[in-house]
Write a protein that holds these residues in place. Structure first.
Motif, PDB file in Angstrom:
ATOM      1  N   ARG A  71      32.643  42.873  31.940  1.00 32.89           N
ATOM      2  CA  ARG A  71      34.014  43.069  32.417  1.00 32.89           C
ATOM      3  C   ARG A  71      34.185  44.457  33.036  1.00 32.89           C
ATOM      4  O   ARG A  71      34.802  44.604  34.093  1.00 32.89           O
ATOM      5  N   GLN A  75      34.905  45.554  36.927  1.00 36.34           N
ATOM      6  CA  GLN A  75      35.971  46.473  37.327  1.00 36.34           C
ATOM      7  C   GLN A  75      35.417  47.571  38.229  1.00 36.34           C
ATOM      8  O   GLN A  75      36.072  47.977  39.199  1.00 36.34           O
ATOM      9  N   TYR A 104      32.623  38.247  38.572  1.00 41.28           N
ATOM     10  CA  TYR A 104      33.565  39.021  39.385  1.00 41.28           C
ATOM     11  C   TYR A 104      34.484  38.082  40.169  1.00 41.28           C
ATOM     12  O   TYR A 104      35.707  38.267  40.205  1.00 41.28           O
ATOM     13  N   TRP A 107      37.084  36.507  37.939  1.00 40.52           N
ATOM     14  CA  TRP A 107      38.123  37.419  37.454  1.00 40.52           C
ATOM     15  C   TRP A 107      38.929  38.049  38.583  1.00 40.52           C
ATOM     16  O   TRP A 107      40.044  38.531  38.359  1.00 40.52           O
ATOM     17  N   HIS A 108      38.363  38.099  39.778  1.00 38.11           N
ATOM     18  CA  HIS A 108      39.020  38.744  40.924  1.00 38.11           C
ATOM     19  C   HIS A 108      38.962  37.809  42.128  1.00 38.11           C
ATOM     20  O   HIS A 108      38.532  38.207  43.212  1.00 38.11           O
ATOM     21  N   LEU A 215      34.649  29.376  34.721  1.00 41.83           N
ATOM     22  CA  LEU A 215      34.896  30.326  35.807  1.00 41.83           C
ATOM     23  C   LEU A 215      34.485  29.727  37.141  1.00 41.83           C
ATOM     24  O   LEU A 215      35.199  29.836  38.144  1.00 41.83           O
TER      25      LEU A 215
END
Length: 279
Positions: A71, A75, A104, A107-108, A215
């Motif tokens: 994580r 970021q 990634y 999450w983004h 995901l």
């Protein structure tokens, strides 16, 4: 070019290529705990778009970091994206970097133009078949020596080189060239961050069953899976992950192992460029 993350980790970065109508590419190295060694991949894309590479926190030429998690590394990627001034990026990950790229994107998602997943491990039990295939490609003496060196603390420079070569040569499909390629990679004078390797591996292993597949299932960006047919990491596990991914293409590179750009450079270049242009 140095970059400092929001929590003060100093990251080594380098940029090639030129901005174009295609989205920029960020290359994510594997290991975990290794370093960027992907200039050859950047050269395959430099005439299409801008390409950024970096060493992950605590690894290679980047500064130390006690914090190691997928994580936090994701970021870091997003902070680099913002620093370089990009709205969206293509994340191109190899090996552990492939898992990182998909995470990634999960999450983004609004900042991801595409994912290129190269030589990843997929989902499910990939370790059992991988270990069996590695053992098949090694002599009993080589297996014993690798175990001996792996348990030894304070290896000399010569022992470290030998350890890396023995650990990495089974990754190649062409065993006549495997030692040469492994030695070339092993000779890089950067330390492996074994703590990062352990902590990031444990982090992924703590994900609930089905998490990565979930995901993948939620991705709106296109995902290109690329896998060498001779990679000891089973293609079955990668196909399982791909089956959960709505917008994906799958390329199995014949006569290639874990680094298909070395063994089938022209075919890999064609696939890679097609993936980026498709984003």
């Amino acid at each position: 070019m140095p970059f400092s993350t929001s929590d003060g980790a100093a990251l080594w970065t380098t940029t090639t290529g030129s901005a174009s109508s295609l989205p920029p590419v960020v290359i994510l190295h594997g290991g975990p705990g290794l370093w960027d060694d992907y200039a050859v991949l950047a050269e395959m894309l430099d005439d299409l778009t801008v390409v950024h590479r970096f060493d992950q926190r605590g690894c290679g030429r980047s500064g130390p970091s006690e914090l190691q998690s997928v994580r936090r590394t994701a970021q870091d990627i997003d902070e680099l994206r913002e620093y370089f001034g990009h709205e969206r990026i293509v994340v191109l990950g190899h090996s552990f970097g492939a898992t990182l790229a998909l995470a990634y994107a999960g999450w983004h998602g609004d900042r991801t133009a595409g994912v290129v997943y190269v030589g990843g491990v997929g989902i499910g039990d990939w370790r059992t078949p991988e270990r069996a295939e590695r053992a098949r490609r090694m002599t009993p003496a080589q297996v014993a020596r690798l175990d001996e060196l792996g348990e030894k603390r304070g290896r000399t420079a010569e022992e470290e080189l030998e350890f890396r070569v023995l650990a990495w040569f089974p990754d190649y499909a062409d065993q006549s060239m495997a030692m040469t390629w492994a030695r070339r990679s092993a000779a890089v004078e950067l330390p492996i961050n074994f703590a990062a390797n352990r902590e990031l591996g444990q982090d992924v292993s703590r994900w609930p069953e089905g998490y990565l597949a979930g995901l993948a299932a939620g991705l709106s960006a296109p995902v290109t899976f690329v896998h060498g047919a001779g990679d000891p990491r089973s293609v079955v596990n990668v196909r399982d992950l791909a089956s959960h991914t709505p917008r994906h293409t799958f390329h199995l590179i014949p006569d290639a192992g874990h680094s298909p750009w070395l063994e089938r450079p022209e075919l890999f270049r064609e696939v890679l460029r097609e993936a980026v242009q498709g984003c």
